[in-house]
Design an enzyme around this catalytic site. Structure first.
Site, PDB file in Angstrom:
ATOM      1  N   MET A  32       7.500  -0.390  -5.118  1.00 33.81           N
ATOM      2  CA  MET A  32       8.620  -0.432  -4.177  1.00 33.81           C
ATOM      3  C   MET A  32       8.574  -1.747  -3.387  1.00 33.81           C
ATOM      4  O   MET A  32       9.150  -1.864  -2.309  1.00 33.81           O
ATOM      5  CB  MET A  32       8.567   0.770  -3.237  1.00 33.81           C
ATOM      6  CG  MET A  32       8.700   2.093  -3.993  1.00 33.81           C
ATOM      7  SD  MET A  32       9.453   3.414  -3.050  1.00 33.81           S
ATOM      8  CE  MET A  32       8.306   3.579  -1.723  1.00 33.81           C
ATOM      9  N   GLN A  37      -2.659  -6.851  -2.459  1.00 32.19           N
ATOM     10  CA  GLN A  37      -3.723  -7.023  -3.461  1.00 32.19           C
ATOM     11  C   GLN A  37      -3.838  -5.815  -4.390  1.00 32.19           C
ATOM     12  O   GLN A  37      -4.224  -5.954  -5.542  1.00 32.19           O
ATOM     13  CB  GLN A  37      -5.078  -7.259  -2.773  1.00 32.19           C
ATOM     14  CG  GLN A  37      -5.278  -8.679  -2.273  1.00 32.19           C
ATOM     15  CD  GLN A  37      -5.177  -9.719  -3.393  1.00 32.19           C
ATOM     16  OE1 GLN A  37      -5.556  -9.481  -4.536  1.00 32.19           O
ATOM     17  NE2 GLN A  37      -4.631 -10.877  -3.066  1.00 32.19           N
ATOM     18  N   HIS A  39      -1.362  -3.988  -5.582  1.00 36.97           N
ATOM     19  CA  HIS A  39      -0.375  -4.179  -6.655  1.00 36.97           C
ATOM     20  C   HIS A  39      -0.817  -5.305  -7.590  1.00 36.97           C
ATOM     21  O   HIS A  39      -0.652  -5.216  -8.807  1.00 36.97           O
ATOM     22  CB  HIS A  39       0.990  -4.567  -6.067  1.00 36.97           C
ATOM     23  CG  HIS A  39       1.619  -3.520  -5.210  1.00 36.97           C
ATOM     24  ND1 HIS A  39       1.760  -3.659  -3.859  1.00 36.97           N
ATOM     25  CD2 HIS A  39       2.150  -2.317  -5.517  1.00 36.97           C
ATOM     26  CE1 HIS A  39       2.351  -2.597  -3.363  1.00 36.97           C
ATOM     27  NE2 HIS A  39       2.594  -1.757  -4.346  1.00 36.97           N
ATOM     28  N   LYS A 151      -4.963   5.505  -5.073  1.00 30.24           N
ATOM     29  CA  LYS A 151      -4.746   5.852  -3.665  1.00 30.24           C
ATOM     30  C   LYS A 151      -3.686   6.957  -3.529  1.00 30.24           C
ATOM     31  O   LYS A 151      -3.812   7.845  -2.708  1.00 30.24           O
ATOM     32  CB  LYS A 151      -4.318   4.625  -2.855  1.00 30.24           C
ATOM     33  CG  LYS A 151      -4.319   4.916  -1.362  1.00 30.24           C
ATOM     34  CD  LYS A 151      -3.993   3.709  -0.553  1.00 30.24           C
ATOM     35  CE  LYS A 151      -2.540   3.604  -0.224  1.00 30.24           C
ATOM     36  NZ  LYS A 151      -1.970   4.754   0.461  1.00 30.24           N
ATOM     37  N   ARG A 189       2.444   0.220   3.965  1.00 31.66           N
ATOM     38  CA  ARG A 189       2.701   0.787   5.298  1.00 31.66           C
ATOM     39  C   ARG A 189       1.742   0.252   6.364  1.00 31.66           C
ATOM     40  O   ARG A 189       1.994   0.432   7.556  1.00 31.66           O
ATOM     41  CB  ARG A 189       2.599   2.309   5.255  1.00 31.66           C
ATOM     42  CG  ARG A 189       3.747   2.947   4.496  1.00 31.66           C
ATOM     43  CD  ARG A 189       3.549   4.438   4.340  1.00 31.66           C
ATOM     44  NE  ARG A 189       4.407   4.945   3.281  1.00 31.66           N
ATOM     45  CZ  ARG A 189       5.609   5.454   3.457  1.00 31.66           C
ATOM     46  NH1 ARG A 189       6.095   5.558   4.650  1.00 31.66           N
ATOM     47  NH2 ARG A 189       6.331   5.883   2.447  1.00 31.66           N
TER      48      ARG A 189
END
Ligand code: PAF
Length: 278
Positions: A32, A37, A39, A151, A189
């Site tokens: 999104m 890091q 990703h 995660k 986030r």
């Protein structure tokens, strides 16, 4: 790197590339955006293991609840494009909601039990949106391998379950959680946290480290581990501390190599997730 917003054009480009390179494999990293890091590690793995790498950046509206502020989700499109470019992505897919959805839509429903516990209780209906968009993305990109972070363990499990139950030909590759040097699990986030909140957020990884140490020293009963984790997490607003096996059935006792301990807390107004696989 070629950038697409049209699902049909991306599909065509992937098909052409597949035809050009006989037997080539497509690796896919759905995101999104607001890439970090974590990703980059998914993309690195995809690059290493496939001939063609596709990344999508789409803030999927159907996985946000009515009270959640979709508009406030961090948008870093220009920086994200640069990251993809230097990471060796071949095709970047950035569709609009209009291109992805029609008004009256067929939807995938998360399973009634394991889709509505934990994150599914905190955000009822969230996983219906995740599964629906991932199903669409898989049909557009037609990957051999798709990469997801550990995660978001429940998301990862439900996507794997969908692929299995719908007889889809995609390998779901689970990638380790990336952490800052202080232990905080990387998340888009985290950018919502101020300095004080960030310090508080560290209690989450601290509690998971404590749990892992307890298990390593032979404490396997969930009630005992839970008690110790609570002592660390108590100052925060806890959504859940959960102990499940890798199929997301609740556990009373840790099963080594088949357990996940998950935590969700609210720090200020930011929802933070983390977990440890034991
Ligand atoms: O994990 C995410 O970023 C999203 O839930 C996903 C898998 C890209 C679907 O929108």
């Amino acid at each position: 790197m070629r950038v697409f917003d049209s699902p049909h054009q991306l599909k065509e480009a992937v098909n052409k590339a597949k035809k050009r390179q006989n037997e080539c494999s497509v690796g896919f990293v759905p995101t999104m955006g607001a890439l970090h890091q974590g990703h980059i590690e998914l993309i690195r793995k995809a690059r290493e293991q496939n001939d063609i790498v596709v990344v999508s950046i789409f803030v999927n509206p159907t996985q946000f609840l009515k009270n959640e502020d979709l508009e406030k989700y961090p948008n870093k499109m220009e920086a994200d494009k640069k990251i993809c470019e230097v990471s060796g992505v071949d095709f970047l897919f950035c569709p609009t909601a209009k291109e992805m959805y029609e008004k009256d839509e067929i939807r995938i429903h998360a399973p009634n039990i394991r889709g509505y516990i934990l994150e599914g209780t905190s955000r009822p209906g969230h996983f219906n949106g995740v599964l629906s968009v991932v199903m669409k993305l898989f049909h557009i990109v037609t990957p051999v391998n798709a990469y997801f972070g550990k995660k978001d363990a429940q998301q990862l499990f439900l996507i794997s379950l969908m692929v299995k139950q719908m007889f889809m030909d995609v390998n779901i590759i689970a990638v380790e959680t990336k952490r800052d040097s202080d232990g905080l699990a990387l998340s888009s986030r985290n950018s919502y946290l101020d300095q004080f909140e960030r310090k508080q957020a560290l209690k989450v990884s601290e509690s998971l480290r404590k749990a892992s140490n307890l298990v390593a020293s032979g404490t396997l009963y969930v009630s005992e581990i839970h008690k110790e984790m609570l002592l660390i997490l108590e100052p925060l607003e806890i959504a859940y501390i959960a102990f499940v096996d890798r199929e997301f059935h609740a556990l009373e006792k840790i099963e080594l190599k088949n357990s996940i301990i998950l935590v969700e807390v609210l720090v200020g107004t930011t929802r933070l997730l983390d977990n440890i696989w034991l």
